[in-house]
Design an enzyme around this catalytic site. Structure first.
Site, PDB file in Angstrom:
ATOM      1  N   LYS A  65       0.241   3.761  -2.776  1.00  0.00           N
ATOM      2  CA  LYS A  65      -0.786   4.742  -2.598  1.00  0.00           C
ATOM      3  C   LYS A  65       0.029   6.360  -2.647  1.00  0.00           C
ATOM      4  CE  LYS A  65      -4.437   2.239  -0.645  1.00  0.00           C
ATOM      5  NZ  LYS A  65      -3.983   0.986  -0.260  1.00  0.00           N
TER       6      LYS A  65
ATOM      7  N   SER B  47      -6.082   3.966   4.083  1.00  0.00           N
ATOM      8  CA  SER B  47      -5.671   2.769   3.076  1.00  0.00           C
ATOM      9  C   SER B  47      -6.806   2.375   2.348  1.00  0.00           C
ATOM     10  CB  SER B  47      -4.766   1.574   3.868  1.00  0.00           C
ATOM     11  OG  SER B  47      -3.971   1.225   2.852  1.00  0.00           O
TER      12      SER B  47
ATOM     13  N   SER C 109       0.822  -1.359  -0.055  1.00  0.00           N
ATOM     14  CA  SER C 109      -0.088   0.175  -0.061  1.00  0.00           C
ATOM     15  C   SER C 109       0.816   1.338  -0.033  1.00  0.00           C
ATOM     16  CB  SER C 109      -1.004   0.020   1.244  1.00  0.00           C
ATOM     17  OG  SER C 109      -2.241  -0.470   0.705  1.00  0.00           O
TER      18      SER C 109
END
Length: 569
Positions: free
Chosen positions: A220, A403, A217
């Site tokens: 991102k 997230s 993640s």
């Protein structure tokens, strides 16, 4: 102002509360320039000083007390992590899509920076600070206070600048702090690390920083930078309804907004509402209900599932199929988790997000749900109504803090469309990489298969991530400032709310000083962001472990030990 010693402040606060966990009382919040209806959201903190569930933070509402707002941002210079819970929508004191936001002003950014750094200076001195929002708004030029209590005096900023430009640690000091921690067996044999002094750009620690690791993640951050650079912080996605091919038929056209909701109790505060859209349509039809609802998801093309996703990634609890029309992030229920344990459990998602949204709309507009079918709106068809998403800046903050994988894929598609690429996973990957290059971020070894980091085929070297953070910290790209506002804060907000603290909830050295994006897949543990050292120096770091042999919970503890070590320098 400094040329690159720190990070220009965001023009809007993080949607979740950020704070310095070690400060026992007081508050420092900086209202942003959001237009009406806030997209602020809450996150849960497990520590004793955390906010009560349901407390709204960000530009919409400021808590009357609590730890001050996040680590300093000096003046110029899954399974995935589950989404954090959000509070109910804020009353219409911050109303919907218009008027447009106030123009940004350079001096306001400086005051935000000084206010943030002031908190660190006072906290480091062992004192508590009460920094009332009324005073912050006064500094920013707002004339209408948001609260009625009397603000406490603000200390002189003279010492703040020196605190923000403390002595940088030497490479030898960083090596001594990290080497043994990095080599811990819990992290596995593939641990790549980059640590950079933001002010000077000097590399302080480089172990495999050019290795194209699985970023999870932390991907991102690239998505955030790319969409802010292309769409800008004020852009909104629009969902429209137009007349259908036959009398009585209507077409709801997806604009890529995954935060749409059916009514007043949606998952994302400030989201466009289908009940309001239905009212517009019925008014345009003279009070009559349509006979048929067609849904148009043609803004997106290609597969709805990215290459490299695990088999369950598109069915929840942390992800969903990418469709241009969806409600509540494709969740089957907009109900918000009650605590952080519920957050970690995730939520069920619809197998057909666009059809589910169309059925919900058909019920609201009075059309038979049996008539709902896929189709395409005719070019030039009469528009009957529209609603808009929250601002891109706010969606970026939600994506980073919580997230949120579904929001991430929606923002990645916006980058693709802005750069003239197809609205697909492949188009988004090409576009994001193009934007990174345009920003001056090295992209050698970078592979982008999606915008969320759910794909195991994504690759990002740590040096690329620290370079991105340094670029965002500079003066050349002010649109990127919201990237820092959205990053979770250790032991306080988002996916870091239960990190950098002891099992008893006591703050560790990184609490309140680490602002970073986490990343977790089976066998992958990652963290990348910024940290203010004990001496007041801002560092950018990226730690990517993509061959974790044990449980990721244990690996996370090792990553926290490394960020604690950086904060203690």
């Amino acid at each position: 102002m400094f040329t690159l010693p720190g990070i220009p402040p965001s023009t809007g606060q993080p949607a979740a509360a950020t704070g310095q966990a070690s400060v026992p009382s007081g508050q420092a919040s900086v209202p942003g320039t959001q237009p009406p209806v806030s997209t602020a959201h809450a996150s849960f903190s497990t520590g004793p000083t955390g906010p009560a569930p349901g407390t709204v933070y960000g530009s919409a509402a400021i808590p009357p007390s609590g730890p001050p707002s996040g680590p300093p941002i000096p003046p110029a210079g899954p399974p995935e992590e589950p989404p954090a819970a959000t509070p109910p929508p804020v009353p219409p004191t911050e109303a919907v899509q218009s008027p447009p936001p106030e123009p940004r002003k350079g001096h306001r950014g400086l005051w935000i920076s000084l206010a943030s750094v002031l908190i660190l200076a006072l906290a480091a001195a062992g004192g508590a600070v009460a920094f009332a929002p009324d005073r912050v708004r006064e500094l920013l030029g707002h004339t209408t206070p948001v609260n009625t209590w009397t603000p406490d005096p603000v200390a002189s900023a003279t010492g703040v600048l020196s605190a923000a430009t403390g002595t940088a640690p030497t490479p030898e000091q960083v090596k001594a702090a990290l080497d043994e921690l990095r080599e811990h067996t819990d992290l596995g044999p593939s641990v790549s690390v980059s640590v950079v002094d933001v002010a000077s750009g000097q590399s302080l620690y480089d172990v495999g920083s050019s290795h194209p690791a699985v970023p999870a993640s932390t991907t991102k951050m690239a998505t955030a930078a790319a969409v802010l650079a292309t769409r800008g912080p004020d852009y909104r996605m629009t969902t429209t309804v137009v007349a259908g091919p036959n009398e009585g038929e209507i077409v709801i056209v997806g604009g890529g907004d995954p935060t749409l909701t059916a009514g007043a109790t949606g998952y994302y505060p400030g989201a466009g509402r289908l009940d309001q859209l239905a009212a517009q349509v019925k008014a345009a039809l003279g009070g009559k209900s349509p006979t048929k609802v067609i849904y148009d998801s043609s803004l997106y093309s290609g597969s709805q599932i990215a290459e490299g996703w695990d088999d369950d990634a598109a069915v929840g609890p942390y992800g969903a199929r990418a469709t241009a029309l969806a409600i509540d992030g494709a969740r089957t229920s907009p109900k918000r988790p009650k605590n952080i344990d519920d957050l970690h459990a995730g939520q069920a998602r619809s197998a057909q997000p666009d059809k589910a949204a169309a059925i919900a709309f058909a019920k609201l507009v009075g059309a038979p749900t049996a008539t709902v079918t896929a189709g395409t709106a005719a070019s030039g068809a009469q528009q009957l109504g529209s609603v808009q998403s929250p601002r891109i800046e706010s969606l970026v903050e939600i994506m980073l803090d919580e997230s949120d994988n579904v929001v991430a894929e929606a923002l990645a598609r916006q980058v693709a469309l802005a750069k003239g690429q197809p609205g697909s996973f492949a188009g988004a990957g090409v576009a994001i990489k193009q934007v990174l290059t345009e920003l001056g971020v090295p992209t050698e070894g970078v592979v982008i298969k999606d915008g969320s980091g759910l794909s195991r085929l994504d690759r990002q070297p740590p040096a690329m991530q620290t370079a991105l953070l340094a670029v965002a910290a500079g003066d050349s790209h002010p649109k990127l400032r919201s990237l820092f506002a959205g990053l979770p804060v250790a032991a306080w907000s988002g996916t870091l709310s239960d990190r950098n603290q002891t099992t008893a909830g006591l703050p560790e050295p990184g609490a309140g000083l680490v602002r970073a994006k986490t990343g977790t897949l089976t066998g992958v543990a990652a963290i990348a962001g910024i940290v203010v050292t004990k001496d007041g120096r801002l560092l950018a770091f990226s730690i990517l472990a993509d061959a974790v042999p044990t449980g990721t919970d244990t690996a996370r503890e090792r990553l926290d030990a490394m960020t604690n070590a950086l904060a203690a320098l």
